[in-house]
Motif scaffolding. Structure first.
Motif, mmCIF file in Angstrom:
data_model
loop_
_atom_site.group_PDB
_atom_site.id
_atom_site.type_symbol
_atom_site.label_atom_id
_atom_site.label_comp_id
_atom_site.label_asym_id
_atom_site.label_seq_id
_atom_site.Cartn_x
_atom_site.Cartn_y
_atom_site.Cartn_z
ATOM 1 N N ALA A 242 0.836 -1.201 0.000
ATOM 2 C CA ALA A 242 0.000 0.000 0.000
ATOM 3 C C ALA A 242 0.871 1.251 0.000
ATOM 4 N N ALA A 243 1.907 1.277 0.869
ATOM 5 C CA ALA A 243 2.800 2.434 0.906
ATOM 6 C C ALA A 243 3.627 2.538 -0.367
ATOM 7 N N CYS A 244 4.043 1.383 -0.905
ATOM 8 C CA CYS A 244 4.827 1.372 -2.137
ATOM 9 C C CYS A 244 4.023 1.932 -3.314
ATOM 10 N N ILE A 245 2.790 1.463 -3.445
ATOM 11 C CA ILE A 245 1.943 1.936 -4.548
ATOM 12 C C ILE A 245 1.661 3.423 -4.393
ATOM 13 N N GLN A 246 1.469 3.864 -3.144
ATOM 14 C CA GLN A 246 1.246 5.295 -2.902
ATOM 15 C C GLN A 246 2.420 6.116 -3.428
ATOM 16 N N GLN A 247 3.650 5.689 -3.080
ATOM 17 C CA GLN A 247 4.834 6.406 -3.542
ATOM 18 C C GLN A 247 4.933 6.385 -5.071
ATOM 19 N N SER A 248 4.626 5.245 -5.673
ATOM 20 C CA SER A 248 4.716 5.120 -7.128
ATOM 21 C C SER A 248 3.670 5.982 -7.828
ATOM 22 N N VAL A 249 2.448 6.000 -7.275
ATOM 23 C CA VAL A 249 1.387 6.822 -7.851
ATOM 24 C C VAL A 249 1.767 8.292 -7.812
ATOM 25 N N MET A 250 2.381 8.714 -6.697
ATOM 26 C CA MET A 250 2.811 10.110 -6.581
ATOM 27 C C MET A 250 3.786 10.459 -7.696
ATOM 28 N N ASN A 251 4.778 9.599 -7.924
ATOM 29 C CA ASN A 251 5.760 9.870 -8.964
ATOM 30 C C ASN A 251 5.143 9.815 -10.359
ATOM 31 N N PHE A 252 4.213 8.888 -10.573
ATOM 32 C CA PHE A 252 3.564 8.788 -11.875
ATOM 33 C C PHE A 252 2.739 10.040 -12.175
ATOM 34 N N GLY A 253 2.019 10.529 -11.156
ATOM 35 C CA GLY A 253 1.226 11.743 -11.336
ATOM 36 C C GLY A 253 2.095 12.937 -11.679
ATOM 37 N N ILE A 254 3.252 13.016 -11.030
ATOM 38 C CA ILE A 254 4.175 14.120 -11.308
ATOM 39 C C ILE A 254 4.695 14.030 -12.735
ATOM 40 N N GLU A 382 -3.029 1.443 10.865
ATOM 41 C CA GLU A 382 -3.147 0.213 10.070
ATOM 42 C C GLU A 382 -4.265 0.288 9.031
ATOM 43 N N LYS A 383 -4.413 1.472 8.425
ATOM 44 C CA LYS A 383 -5.327 1.657 7.299
ATOM 45 C C LYS A 383 -4.533 2.216 6.111
ATOM 46 N N PRO A 384 -3.479 1.507 5.667
ATOM 47 C CA PRO A 384 -2.614 2.067 4.615
ATOM 48 C C PRO A 384 -3.328 2.285 3.292
ATOM 49 N N GLU A 385 -4.382 1.517 3.041
ATOM 50 C CA GLU A 385 -5.119 1.690 1.784
ATOM 51 C C GLU A 385 -5.743 3.076 1.684
ATOM 52 N N MET A 386 -6.097 3.645 2.850
ATOM 53 C CA MET A 386 -6.712 4.973 2.839
ATOM 54 C C MET A 386 -5.696 6.038 2.413
ATOM 55 N N SER A 387 -4.436 5.860 2.809
ATOM 56 C CA SER A 387 -3.399 6.777 2.345
ATOM 57 C C SER A 387 -3.291 6.735 0.829
ATOM 58 N N LEU A 388 -3.396 5.533 0.275
ATOM 59 C CA LEU A 388 -3.357 5.384 -1.180
ATOM 60 C C LEU A 388 -4.555 6.066 -1.824
ATOM 61 N N VAL A 389 -5.745 5.909 -1.231
ATOM 62 C CA VAL A 389 -6.952 6.554 -1.757
ATOM 63 C C VAL A 389 -6.772 8.068 -1.797
ATOM 64 N N LEU A 390 -6.224 8.632 -0.718
ATOM 65 C CA LEU A 390 -6.025 10.089 -0.667
ATOM 66 C C LEU A 390 -5.022 10.541 -1.724
ATOM 67 N N THR A 391 -3.994 9.734 -1.952
ATOM 68 C CA THR A 391 -3.011 10.069 -2.986
ATOM 69 C C THR A 391 -3.662 10.067 -4.365
ATOM 70 N N ILE A 392 -4.508 9.082 -4.620
ATOM 71 C CA ILE A 392 -5.191 9.003 -5.914
ATOM 72 C C ILE A 392 -6.136 10.188 -6.092
ATOM 73 N N ILE A 393 -6.845 10.563 -5.018
ATOM 74 C CA ILE A 393 -7.743 11.724 -5.101
ATOM 75 C C ILE A 393 -6.949 12.991 -5.381
ATOM 76 N N SER A 394 -5.854 13.185 -4.635
ATOM 77 C CA SER A 394 -5.050 14.394 -4.791
ATOM 78 C C SER A 394 -4.446 14.488 -6.190
ATOM 79 N N LEU A 395 -3.766 13.430 -6.613
ATOM 80 C CA LEU A 395 -3.084 13.477 -7.900
ATOM 81 C C LEU A 395 -4.044 13.296 -9.070
ATOM 82 N N GLY A 396 -5.064 12.461 -8.874
ATOM 83 C CA GLY A 396 -6.029 12.259 -9.951
ATOM 84 C C GLY A 396 -6.766 13.535 -10.297
ATOM 85 N N SER A 397 -7.262 14.220 -9.273
ATOM 86 C CA SER A 397 -7.979 15.478 -9.523
ATOM 87 C C SER A 397 -7.037 16.541 -10.060
#
Length: 447
Positions: A242-254, A382-397
């Motif tokens: 979950a944390a790994c995908i979050q970091q990767s999504v951030m870089n992909f969005g950039i 212990e809700k790492p998926e929610m961090s990923l959701v917030l990253t997707i919302i931030s970068l997706g929008s």
């Protein structure tokens, strides 16, 4: 040097723990600047372009490993807070085996795929030989990046943020010294610059691993910890990925934003390149404070200290907002002068465009500061998926709005700049609204 994050004054404990982490990131930023200056001054523009492009690639690759270690670190911290050292050691062993395997596979893939990777990155022919020479060496450091970050997050989970700083500081100084020797004195070119980095990474990775083994004997796995059960393995994989995908999504969005910026021509590209360096440096302390806050939450979550978590969350929010407001004011006032650190004063168009970017982003640093805390909070409970959701919302929008607004003639490139804080705001609102419902924690006093 350990700190029990479940005891003592809440604000003071968080700040003392976060301080070394923030300083460590500042050291890393200073090294990046020094490396750029040495390569650019002594090896020329083509070498600088090669090293700069390779740095972007390595940032993406290492973000995968850092994300995995970050997610595992949150698990370690929870068990340390519970004082369940047996389960913590099982998690450590499972995590080490899992991330080491990912690191080995990643290393093998990039070595086999050097030429296809450089082709995908559209490296110009004039730069290609230099970049190939650089990455052929720098890829040897991937394993050491894993070692350093694994043991750094392990020690931080125990409340020790000073030792990782010491090893990072030594590696940074060594890296700069070796850069001067290999590049300036011995004329080893970009390969020498890469070798300097790998040697420093090896020292920090192996050194912190040896330190942990010698100084933390209670963490040595025994016979009971060598048998990794399915539950432990699944927990590590879930949190790490979950944390790994979050970091990767951030870089992909950039990267997607960078592609849109490039379509506006060299002036906007140059302005964006300089302004982003200033931008990242400005809010970096808030980012590291968010990472420290995550481990504070993890330990207290493991210890079942709900009231301390409530107090810590509110006080961390106040500290982050106060810091971001001060930085916002400074960036807004000094934006033109800051741009001239990277751009000649005669480049009025670049300075003007960069100043517009900094004044829009800088006015809303509170948004990104709060978002870093939300990332940390959800990892900690212990809700790492929610961090990923917030990253997707931030970068997706952000990406969606940028691509919608920037083609409009009356908005243009300003649409890209405004899309960024809007993305922060939408993610903040979502994260705050879901805290009680998804995490089980209320931030307000009970009625």
């Amino acid at each position: 040097m350990k700190k029990d994050l479940t005891q003592g004054n809440v604000t003071g404990t968080m700040l003392r723990f976060a301080g070394p982490m923030i300083l460590g990131n500042l050291l890393q930023q200073c090294y990046n600047i020094a490396d750029t200056l040495i390569v650019g001054r002594y090896l020329g523009a083509s070498a600088l372009a090669a090293v700069g492009s390779a740095y972007t690639l390595m940032t993406f690759l290492t973000s995968i490993l850092i994300g995995l270690c970050m997610g595992s670190g949150a698990v370690f911290s929870v068990y340390y807070g519970k004082k369940d050292i047996l389960q913590m050691k099982k998690s450590m062993l499972a995590s080490f085996a899992f991330i080491a395997a990912v690191s080995a596979i990643l290393n093998g893939l990039v070595f086999l795929g050097i030429h296809p990777i450089l082709y995908i990155l559209q490296v110009p022919e004039s730069v290609y030989p230099l970049m190939y020479e650089y990455v052929r060496v720098i890829f040897f450091g991937i394993g050491f990046v894993f070692l350093y970050n694994f043991f750094a997050y392990l020690l931080r989970a125990l409340g020790n943020s000073v030792v990782p700083l010491c090893f990072l500081g030594i590696a940074t100084i060594l890296n700069i010294v070796l850069d001067v020797l290999f590049v300036v004195r011995w004329n080893m070119g970009v390969g020498g610059a890469a070798a300097a980095t790998v040697i420093a990474q090896a020292l920090s990775g192996a050194g912190i691993g040896i330190y942990t083994w010698v100084k933390e004997p209670e963490l040595h796995p025994g016979k009971r910890e060598t048998a990794i059960d399915r539950k432990t393995g699944a927990e590590i994989v879930r949190n790490s990925f979950a944390a790994c995908i979050q970091q990767s999504v951030m870089n992909f969005g950039i990267l997607m934003i960078q592609g849109l910026v490039n379509s506006f021509g060299p002036v906007v590209m140059a302005a964006f390149a300089a302004a982003v360096k200033i931008d990242s440096f400005a809010y970096m302390p808030a980012q590291e404070f968010g990472n420290a806050f995550s481990l504070f939450i993890s330990q207290n979550h493991g210890a079942g200290k709900r009231e301390r978590i409530r107090q810590g969350t509110l006080r961390a929010g106040a500290v982050s907002l106060a810091f971001c407001m001060v930085i916002s004011a400074g960036i807004f006032v000094l934006a033109p002068q800051l741009m001239q650190i990277f751009v000649d004063a005669g480049e009025s168009g670049i300075i003007r465009t960069g100043t517009e970017y900094l004044r829009i982003e800088g006015a809303f640093y509170c948004g990104i500061g709060l978002l870093f805390l939300l990332y940390g909070f959800y990892r900690g409970v212990e809700k790492p998926e929610m961090s990923l959701v917030l990253t997707i919302i931030s970068l997706g929008s952000r990406v969606l709005l940028a691509y919608i607004l920037s083609p409009l003639p009356q908005i243009g490139v300003l649409g890209i700049w405004w899309a960024i804080p809007i993305g922060w705001f939408l993610a903040d609102v979502t994260g705050i609204a879901c805290i009680g419902r998804l995490s089980g924690y209320r931030l307000k006093e009970p009625d």
